[in-house]
Design a protein around this motif. Structure first.
Motif, PDB file in Angstrom:
ATOM      1  N   ASP A 168      43.774 -64.934 -38.480  1.00 59.30           N
ATOM      2  CA  ASP A 168      44.826 -65.922 -38.244  1.00 59.30           C
ATOM      3  C   ASP A 168      44.691 -66.419 -36.803  1.00 59.30           C
ATOM      4  O   ASP A 168      44.915 -65.661 -35.851  1.00 59.30           O
ATOM      5  N   ALA A 169      44.303 -67.687 -36.661  1.00 56.52           N
ATOM      6  CA  ALA A 169      44.164 -68.265 -35.314  1.00 56.52           C
ATOM      7  C   ALA A 169      45.195 -69.353 -35.116  1.00 56.52           C
ATOM      8  O   ALA A 169      45.295 -70.268 -35.927  1.00 56.52           O
ATOM      9  N   GLY A 221      36.839 -72.827 -32.887  1.00 60.44           N
ATOM     10  CA  GLY A 221      35.943 -72.214 -31.905  1.00 60.44           C
ATOM     11  C   GLY A 221      36.178 -70.724 -31.753  1.00 60.44           C
ATOM     12  O   GLY A 221      37.041 -70.147 -32.420  1.00 60.44           O
ATOM     13  N   PRO A 222      35.418 -70.074 -30.843  1.00 62.11           N
ATOM     14  CA  PRO A 222      35.526 -68.622 -30.686  1.00 62.11           C
ATOM     15  C   PRO A 222      36.844 -68.230 -30.031  1.00 62.11           C
ATOM     16  O   PRO A 222      37.264 -68.854 -29.058  1.00 62.11           O
ATOM     17  N   LYS A 223      37.480 -67.209 -30.585  1.00 58.57           N
ATOM     18  CA  LYS A 223      38.783 -66.753 -30.064  1.00 58.57           C
ATOM     19  C   LYS A 223      38.818 -65.226 -30.085  1.00 58.57           C
ATOM     20  O   LYS A 223      38.278 -64.597 -31.009  1.00 58.57           O
ATOM     21  N   ASN A 224      39.534 -64.645 -29.117  1.00 57.40           N
ATOM     22  CA  ASN A 224      39.813 -63.208 -29.166  1.00 57.40           C
ATOM     23  C   ASN A 224      40.793 -62.946 -30.297  1.00 57.40           C
ATOM     24  O   ASN A 224      41.802 -63.648 -30.415  1.00 57.40           O
ATOM     25  N   ILE A 225      40.488 -61.932 -31.114  1.00 59.23           N
ATOM     26  CA  ILE A 225      41.424 -61.564 -32.187  1.00 59.23           C
ATOM     27  C   ILE A 225      41.772 -60.087 -32.051  1.00 59.23           C
ATOM     28  O   ILE A 225      40.962 -59.281 -31.588  1.00 59.23           O
ATOM     29  N   TYR A 226      42.976 -59.741 -32.437  1.00 55.75           N
ATOM     30  CA  TYR A 226      43.480 -58.369 -32.292  1.00 55.75           C
ATOM     31  C   TYR A 226      43.953 -57.866 -33.644  1.00 55.75           C
ATOM     32  O   TYR A 226      44.584 -58.619 -34.400  1.00 55.75           O
ATOM     33  N   LEU A 227      43.660 -56.589 -33.912  1.00 54.87           N
ATOM     34  CA  LEU A 227      44.069 -56.013 -35.191  1.00 54.87           C
ATOM     35  C   LEU A 227      45.564 -55.688 -35.167  1.00 54.87           C
ATOM     36  O   LEU A 227      46.054 -55.049 -34.237  1.00 54.87           O
ATOM     37  N   LEU A 228      46.259 -56.160 -36.184  1.00 61.86           N
ATOM     38  CA  LEU A 228      47.712 -55.924 -36.321  1.00 61.86           C
ATOM     39  C   LEU A 228      47.985 -55.377 -37.705  1.00 61.86           C
ATOM     40  O   LEU A 228      47.199 -55.620 -38.622  1.00 61.86           O
ATOM     41  N   THR A 251      44.939 -64.130 -33.340  1.00 63.73           N
ATOM     42  CA  THR A 251      44.532 -64.511 -31.984  1.00 63.73           C
ATOM     43  C   THR A 251      45.738 -64.446 -31.047  1.00 63.73           C
ATOM     44  O   THR A 251      46.862 -64.769 -31.442  1.00 63.73           O
ATOM     45  N   PHE A 252      45.489 -64.002 -29.828  1.00 62.40           N
ATOM     46  CA  PHE A 252      46.493 -64.116 -28.760  1.00 62.40           C
ATOM     47  C   PHE A 252      45.759 -64.539 -27.505  1.00 62.40           C
ATOM     48  O   PHE A 252      44.672 -64.022 -27.227  1.00 62.40           O
ATOM     49  N   SER A 253      46.372 -65.442 -26.755  1.00 62.33           N
ATOM     50  CA  SER A 253      45.723 -65.831 -25.502  1.00 62.33           C
ATOM     51  C   SER A 253      45.987 -64.747 -24.455  1.00 62.33           C
ATOM     52  O   SER A 253      46.955 -63.973 -24.570  1.00 62.33           O
ATOM     53  N   ASP A 254      45.144 -64.697 -23.422  1.00 67.19           N
ATOM     54  CA  ASP A 254      45.353 -63.720 -22.344  1.00 67.19           C
ATOM     55  C   ASP A 254      46.715 -63.953 -21.703  1.00 67.19           C
ATOM     56  O   ASP A 254      47.412 -63.011 -21.332  1.00 67.19           O
ATOM     57  N   ASN A 255      47.095 -65.231 -21.601  1.00 72.63           N
ATOM     58  CA  ASN A 255      48.371 -65.576 -20.990  1.00 72.63           C
ATOM     59  C   ASN A 255      49.545 -64.970 -21.790  1.00 72.63           C
ATOM     60  O   ASN A 255      50.444 -64.336 -21.238  1.00 72.63           O
TER      61      ASN A 255
END
Ligand code: NDP
Length: 399
Positions: A168-169, A221-228, A251-255
């Motif tokens: 999910d982005a 495009g490429p995105k950081n994704i986190y397991l939830l 996905t979550f942004s660093d911000n």
């Protein structure tokens, strides 16, 4: 053809109301009821492109008797619950009492325990079955369309599905330093909870946001994704036979994560009541009150969402991989219905679920998750009502 009662008047309810109104040959009477009637009236006043009769009402949906009273006055064929998950059981009680079909987009969670589980709602199976009515649980995008995508893959492309990664982005930008794109309280409870995934018959729990990867999303495009942990994992682990592993990634942004960490570290995401100047307040509820209202993000949000399922398994004895996803553009959603894409991707499927029930195309008595039905009419309706889907038969895979 039928009457629909929409409960809630937030971002998702706005989309459900617009989509039902645009589909007036199916929904010829619509009632929008929520805690504040002004918000219901605001939605009603913006509806265009249809000719259904639209009523509004004030309703505290925590009180089942009040929901029963409204159902008896309005006599809907189906109730779409897009208030908060805390209201699910009181609304389900009212539907059982009055014999009306029920739909929601998020599973019940007791306010004092941040725990997503279907057990409370699955317990209503016999009561709904005895009344000859249906409860359709989790009919938004995720949960919702993600379950339909899996059922569609199972029906058309696989003999056995072994692994599912739901990805999910949200690559939208609303311009605020920190805001959530659906109800902040529900969103923050979800993100700060432990992660969990299913592998080889077992649930494996992880520290919040401790597993990270990168995925190259088509058109995003490429995105950081986190397991939830996400609630559809529970029903899909049961309903997709032979499944060995299912995970959910967002996905979550660093911000966003920096802000969230600070808020968590100073105690602002806690759901434990504290004493403040003689009053009891829950920090997370206070935080919700000062964060931007997700329903108001629509106009500011630019960019795309991409949500889909990467599925691996076997067909005719050969290994097979398949990726199915939807890309939605925030600005286009706003142009059409005045909401951003997260509300749009949730509200459209809720309307489609109600339409399939009203038309008798999805017809069963009891409590069900979406993947327990024939996915084909739903998939066709997604293309027709604004959520076109794409397929990739040699997708990038996650480890
Ligand atoms: P909002 O907070 O914008 O809207 C919730 C609405 O429910 C508000 O109008 C609120 O009233 C109303 N409400 C709250 N309590 C009551 C009550 N006791 N009685 C009557 N109405 C009440 O949330 P969203 O629209 O963003 O989300 C709606 C639902 O959709 C949530 O359950 C959320 O978890 C779910 N969701 C599901 C997704 C999916 O893909 N499956 C994705 C996104 C959301 P008030 O305005 O007065 O606060």
């Amino acid at each position: 053809m039928g009457k629909v009662l929409i409960i809630g008047a937030g971002g998702v309810a706005n989309v459900v109301a617009h989509k039902c109104y645009q589909n007036s040959e199916v929904f010829d009477e619509i009632c929008i009821a929520s805690r504040s009637i002004e918000k219901c009236n605001e939605i009603r006043n913006k509806l265009t492109g249809g000719n259904a009769n639209v009523l509004t009402d004030q309703l505290d949906a925590n009180n089942s008797d009040l929901v029963i009273g409204l159902i008896k006055r309005f006599k809907p064929d189906v109730v779409i619950n897009v208030a908060l998950p805390y209201q699910n059981l009181s609304i389900m009680d009212a539907c059982v009492e009055t014999g009306v079909h029920y739909i929601d987009t998020a599973n019940y969670e007791p306010p004092e325990v941040p725990k997503f589980e279907y057990k409370w709602q699955w317990e209503y199976r016999d009561r709904f079955a005895k009344k000859g009515i249906m409860a359709l649980l989790g009919c938004g995008f995720d949960p919702g369309v993600t379950g339909i995508f899996c059922a569609y893959a199972q029906k058309h492309y696989f003999d056995e599905i072994h692994s599912i990664d739901i990805v999910d982005a949200n690559a939208g930008d609303h311009g605020y330093p920190f805001a959530t794109n659906f109800n902040p309280e529900i969103n923050i409870r979800e993100v700060t909870a432990n992660g969990r995934y299913f592998e080889n018959g077992q649930w494996i729990e992880t520290e919040p946001l401790s597993i990270k990867s990168v995925y190259n999303f088509p058109l995003v495009g490429p995105k950081n994704i986190y397991l939830l942990y996400h609630e559809e994992l529970e029903s899909l682990a049961i309903n997709i036979k032979g499944l060995k592993r299912i995970r959910f990634w967002m996905t979550f942004s660093d911000n966003y994560l920096n802000y969230l960490n600070v808020l968590k570290n100073v105690g602002m995401t806690s759901i434990e009541a504290i004493e403040y100047e003689g009053n009891k307040i829950i920090p997370l509820k206070f935080l919700k009150a000062i964060l931007p209202d997700p329903a108001a993000l629509g106009q500011r949000t630019k960019g795309k969402t991409n949500i889909g399922c990467i599925i691996q398994g076997v067909k005719n004895g050969e290994p097979k991989s398949y990726y199915i996803y939807n890309v939605c553009i925030h600005e286009e959603c706003y142009k059409e219905v005045g909401s951003q894409a997260i509300s749009y991707t949730t509200g459209v499927p809720a309307m489609i679920g109600a339409m399939l029930i009203l038309k008798g195309i999805w017809k069963k008595s009891g409590v069900f998750n979406v993947e327990e039905f024939d996915p084909d009419p739903f998939m066709e309706a997604l293309n027709k009502f604004g959520l076109e889907w794409n397929e990739d038969f040699s997708p990038d895979l996650l480890d």
